[in-house]
Design a protein around this motif. Structure first.
Motif, PDB file in Angstrom:
ATOM      1  N   GLN A   1       0.966  -1.247   0.050  1.00 43.44           N
ATOM      2  CA  GLN A   1       0.049   0.063  -0.020  1.00 43.44           C
ATOM      3  C   GLN A   1       0.889   1.153   0.075  1.00 43.44           C
ATOM      4  N   ARG A   2       1.829   1.276   0.701  1.00 37.91           N
ATOM      5  CA  ARG A   2       2.623   2.364   0.908  1.00 37.91           C
ATOM      6  C   ARG A   2       3.436   2.501  -0.588  1.00 37.91           C
TER       7      ARG A   2
ATOM      8  N   ARG B   1       2.293   1.456  -3.258  1.00 34.70           N
ATOM      9  CA  ARG B   1       1.229   2.054  -4.380  1.00 34.70           C
ATOM     10  C   ARG B   1       1.147   3.572  -4.371  1.00 34.70           C
ATOM     11  N   GLU B   2       1.193   4.116  -3.118  1.00 36.21           N
ATOM     12  CA  GLU B   2       1.121   5.569  -2.921  1.00 36.21           C
ATOM     13  C   GLU B   2       2.191   6.079  -3.589  1.00 36.21           C
ATOM     14  N   PHE B   3       3.237   5.739  -3.379  1.00 36.91           N
ATOM     15  CA  PHE B   3       4.278   6.284  -4.259  1.00 36.91           C
ATOM     16  C   PHE B   3       4.368   6.176  -5.496  1.00 36.91           C
ATOM     17  N   TYR B   4       4.228   5.016  -6.011  1.00 38.50           N
ATOM     18  CA  TYR B   4       4.354   4.713  -7.628  1.00 38.50           C
ATOM     19  C   TYR B   4       3.179   5.353  -8.371  1.00 38.50           C
ATOM     20  N   GLU B   5       2.042   5.355  -7.663  1.00 38.63           N
ATOM     21  CA  GLU B   5       0.876   5.985  -8.084  1.00 38.63           C
ATOM     22  C   GLU B   5       0.586   7.456  -8.037  1.00 38.63           C
ATOM     23  N   GLY B   6       0.747   7.919  -6.606  1.00 37.72           N
ATOM     24  CA  GLY B   6       0.748   9.209  -6.188  1.00 37.72           C
ATOM     25  C   GLY B   6       1.786  10.023  -6.681  1.00 37.72           C
TER      26      GLY B   6
ATOM     27  N   GLN C   1       7.653  16.682  -3.240  1.00 38.81           N
ATOM     28  CA  GLN C   1       6.916  15.481  -2.335  1.00 38.81           C
ATOM     29  C   GLN C   1       7.904  14.794  -1.373  1.00 38.81           C
TER      30      GLN C   1
ATOM     31  N   ASP D   1      12.449   5.090  -3.558  1.00 41.28           N
ATOM     32  CA  ASP D   1      11.167   4.869  -3.132  1.00 41.28           C
ATOM     33  C   ASP D   1      11.219   4.648  -1.588  1.00 41.28           C
TER      34      ASP D   1
END
Length: 127
Positions: free
Chosen positions: A17-18, A20-25, A85, A106
């Motif tokens: 989840q963390r 995904r927040e990086f790669y997507e967000g 970011q 990441d």
């Protein structure tokens, strides 16, 4: 043996989840496939595939492991975005005869390069 293409670049992560927040967000990637009950996430990047995965202790993150370079449209804008970011830089922006590069990390410490080739008429010797 003849290698035809790169099938995908895979990056191990500890917290899906963390990650995904990086790669997507932060990177703005869009999910193209999700398998193994959400433990394996794939993103289409141009004609290629980048995968992040948390599949067990046989494949763990390393700040000396996987390396992928993302070609960006606007290098300075990308650097500013990462700094805004609060993304960690393993190597601050630098210039080679061929390109501009920086290395970010990441949340697991995996290193990702941001890259911008110089126009042909501005390139030095790239060897």
């Amino acid at each position: 043996m003849k290698i035809k293409a790169i099938g995908f670049v895979g990056i191990p992560v500890t917290d899906i989840q963390r990650a995904r927040e990086f790669y997507e967000g932060v990177l703005g990637l869009k999910v193209s496939d999700e398998i193994m009950g959400g433990k394996w996430i794939e993103y289409s990047v141009g004609t290629d595939t980048l995968a992040i995965a948390n599949v067990g202790e046989q494949w763990t993150p390393s700040n000396q492991g996987t390396g992928v370079a993302f070609e960006v449209e606007d290098f300075d804008k990308a650097v500013k975005h990462f700094k805004d970011q609060h993304v960690r830089f393993a190597a601050e922006p630098f210039e080679t005869p061929c390109c501009h590069m920086a290395v970010v990390q990441d949340p697991d410490g995996n290193k990702l390069m941001i890259h911008k080739l110089k126009p042909e008429n501005e390139r030095g010797v790239c060897k």
